[in-house]
Design a protein around this motif. Structure first.
Motif, short mmCIF file in Angstrom:
data_model
loop_
_atom_site.label_atom_id
_atom_site.label_comp_id
_atom_site.label_asym_id
_atom_site.label_seq_id
_atom_site.Cartn_x
_atom_site.Cartn_y
_atom_site.Cartn_z
N SER A 251 -13.11 5.48 5.96
CA SER A 251 -13.81 4.34 6.55
C SER A 251 -13.21 3.02 6.05
O SER A 251 -13.25 2.73 4.86
N ILE A 252 -12.68 2.24 6.97
CA ILE A 252 -12.16 0.91 6.61
C ILE A 252 -13.32 -0.01 6.25
O ILE A 252 -13.23 -0.81 5.31
N THR B 11 -6.17 2.33 2.12
CA THR B 11 -5.84 3.36 3.10
C THR B 11 -4.63 2.92 3.91
O THR B 11 -4.43 1.71 4.16
N GLU B 12 -3.85 3.89 4.34
CA GLU B 12 -2.70 3.60 5.21
C GLU B 12 -3.14 3.14 6.59
O GLU B 12 -2.34 2.59 7.35
N ARG B 13 -4.40 3.34 6.92
CA ARG B 13 -4.89 2.93 8.24
C ARG B 13 -4.82 1.42 8.44
O ARG B 13 -4.80 0.94 9.58
N THR B 14 -4.79 0.66 7.36
CA THR B 14 -4.75 -0.80 7.49
C THR B 14 -3.33 -1.35 7.38
O THR B 14 -3.15 -2.57 7.31
N ARG B 15 -2.34 -0.47 7.37
CA ARG B 15 -0.95 -0.95 7.30
C ARG B 15 -0.65 -1.82 8.53
O ARG B 15 -1.00 -1.48 9.65
N ARG C 197 -5.60 -2.93 -0.53
CA ARG C 197 -5.12 -1.72 0.15
C ARG C 197 -5.83 -0.49 -0.42
O ARG C 197 -5.76 -0.23 -1.61
N GLU D 223 -7.48 11.54 6.02
CA GLU D 223 -6.74 11.11 7.21
C GLU D 223 -7.50 10.06 8.02
O GLU D 223 -6.91 9.42 8.89
N HIS D 224 -8.79 9.90 7.75
CA HIS D 224 -9.57 8.94 8.53
C HIS D 224 -10.67 8.32 7.67
O HIS D 224 -11.86 8.41 7.99
N TYR E 123 -13.18 16.15 10.13
CA TYR E 123 -13.86 14.85 10.21
C TYR E 123 -15.32 15.09 10.56
O TYR E 123 -15.65 15.49 11.68
N GLN F 136 -13.78 9.17 0.93
CA GLN F 136 -12.35 8.92 1.08
C GLN F 136 -11.53 10.13 0.66
O GLN F 136 -10.54 10.48 1.30
#
Length: 319
Positions: free
Chosen positions: A234-235, A254-258, A252, A231-232, A83, A226
Motif C-alpha cells: 500500500s502506497i 516500495t518500487e511501485r513509486t519509482r 522510498r 509485489e503490491h 493479494y 508490506q
C-alpha cells in the motif's frame, strides 16, 4: 459541546458499544482505520472491521458469506491468493490477540452495498460506523479541479448515508496529501473542510503519534502487510506510516513509486473526522449514483456529472 481537552470523535463514540470501522475505498483502506479501531478496542468497545474489497472474493466458498455481498474473511481464507489485504489483516489481528475476522464487500453499486451494510449492522447490533478513507478524495463534493478516485469512496458514503437505523455515522480521512498523485488539489480539500466546519459537520483532527500504543501497532501492521504483499504494498499506508515515524520528503518504501516524487510530511498522519450525513449532504452528485447496482454505473454517472460541471480552478498554497 465538548471541552478542548476532549477528542470530539471519541466523545461522539463514547456512548456507542458496538462499532463498525470500515474501509471506504478498497485495497488497504481498512488499515488506515486501525489506529481508531484499536483505540476503541482498548477502551473496551466491541469493534468490528470491514472493507470494500479489491480482492477476488468471488472464489470464496459459500460458507464464507454471511449475506449477499458480505464475505467473512479469516486468517485462513483463500490461502492461494497472494493479494488479499483483508486476510493479511486478519492474520495480523490473530498474531496480536485481537478478534481475527474482517468482513469484505465486493465492488458493487450503492444499492447492493447498502444492503450488505444493513445485513452486517443487524448481525452485530452495530450502533456506530466509522468509515475511513486513506486519502482525502472522500471529502470532495464534485466541482473541484480533480476528484482523485472517488468511485468506491462515495459509493460507501452513499450506502451509509441512508442507513438511518445506525444512529452514529462518522467519516475519518487520514493521509492528507497522498491523493496529489491522482490530481487532487489540497487547497480545495482545506476549503471543503472549512465549509464542513461552518455546517457543523467537522469533528476536528488529531495525529497518530508513534509513541502511543495504537501508533506503534499501526506501524507494525503496515510493516506486516508490506512483508506479506511485497509485489503490491500500500502506497497510501506506507506514506502514512512513514509520516508517523517522522520521515519527510521523497521517502522510498516500495518500487511501485519509482519515477514519482513523494512528499511525506507530518500532515499525512493527521486524522480528520466528520459527521457522515453532513459530509454526504455536500456531495453534488450523490443522488446520481443512488440507484446504482454496479460499480461501472457509478463510474459512468460521475463521468456524466463532470461533463456538465464547471469546476473550481485549482489553487496553490500561499505559504
Amino acid at each position: 459541546m465538548t471541552s478542548l481537552h476532549t477528542n470530539p470523535l471519541f466523545a461522539r463514540l463514547a456512548d456507542s458499544e458496538r462499532i463498525l470501522v470500515a474501509g471506504a475505498g478498497g485495497g488497504f483502506d481498512i488499515y488506515s482505520g486501525l489506529p481508531v479501531a484499536l483505540s476503541l478496542l482498548h477502551q473496551g468497545k466491541e469493534v468490528y472491521l470491514a472493507n470494500l474489497s479489491f480482492s477476488a472474493l468471488a472464489g470464496l466458498p459459500a460458507d464464507d458469506w454471511a449475506a449477499d455481498d458480505l464475505a467473512v474473511v479469516t486468517p485462513d481464507s483463500a490461502p492461494h491468493q497472494s493479494y488479499f489485504p483483508e486476510r493479511t489483516l486478519a492474520q495480523w489481528l490473530r498474531r496480536h490477540g485481537y478478534p481475527p475476522t474482517v468482513y469484505a464487500f465486493p465492488q458493487t453499486g450503492v444499492r447492493p452495498l447498502r444492503a450488505a451494510y444493513q445485513a452486517l449492522t443487524e448481525l452485530h447490533g452495530i450502533d456506530a460506523v466509522v468509515l475511513v478513507d486513506g486519502g482525502t478524495d472522500i471529502l470532495l463534493r464534485g466541482d473541484e479541479a480533480g476528484l482523485g478516485t472517488p468511485e468506491e469512496d462515495l459509493t460507501s458514503v452513499a450506502a451509509l448515508a441512508a442507513l438511518d437505523g445506525v444512529p452514529n455515522r462518522v467519516v475519518v480521512s487520514v493521509g492528507f496529501g497522498v491523493d496529489a498523485y491522482h490530481g487532487v488539489n489540497h487547497v480545495q480539500v482545506l476549503e471543503n473542510i472549512a465549509a464542513l466546519e461552518r455546517d457543523g459537520a467537522y469533528l476536528g483532527a488529531f495525529s497518530i503519534p508513534r509513541a502511543t500504543r495504537e501508533g506503534a501497532l499501526y506501524l507494525d501492521a503496515v510493516a506486516h502487510a508490506q512483508h506479506h504483499t511485497p509485489e503490491h504494498p500500500s502506497i497510501v499506508n506506507g506514506s502514512i506510516a512513514a509520516a508517523v515515524r517522522g520521515s519527510f520528503g521523497d521517502v522510498r518504501f516500495t518500487e511501485r513509486t519509482r519515477g514519482s516524487e513523494l512528499f511525506v510530511n507530518p500532515l499525512m498522519s493527521l486524522c480528520f473526522a466528520f459527521d457522515l450525513p453532513g459530509l454526504a449532504a455536500r456531495c453534488l452528485y450523490l443522488d446520481r449514483i443512488e440507484d446504482t447496482h454496479l460499480m461501472r454505473q457509478v463510474h459512468s454517472r460521475i463521468a456524466e456529472f463532470r461533463e456538465s460541471m464547471v469546476t473550481r480552478p485549482p489553487r496553490t498554497f500561499p505559504h
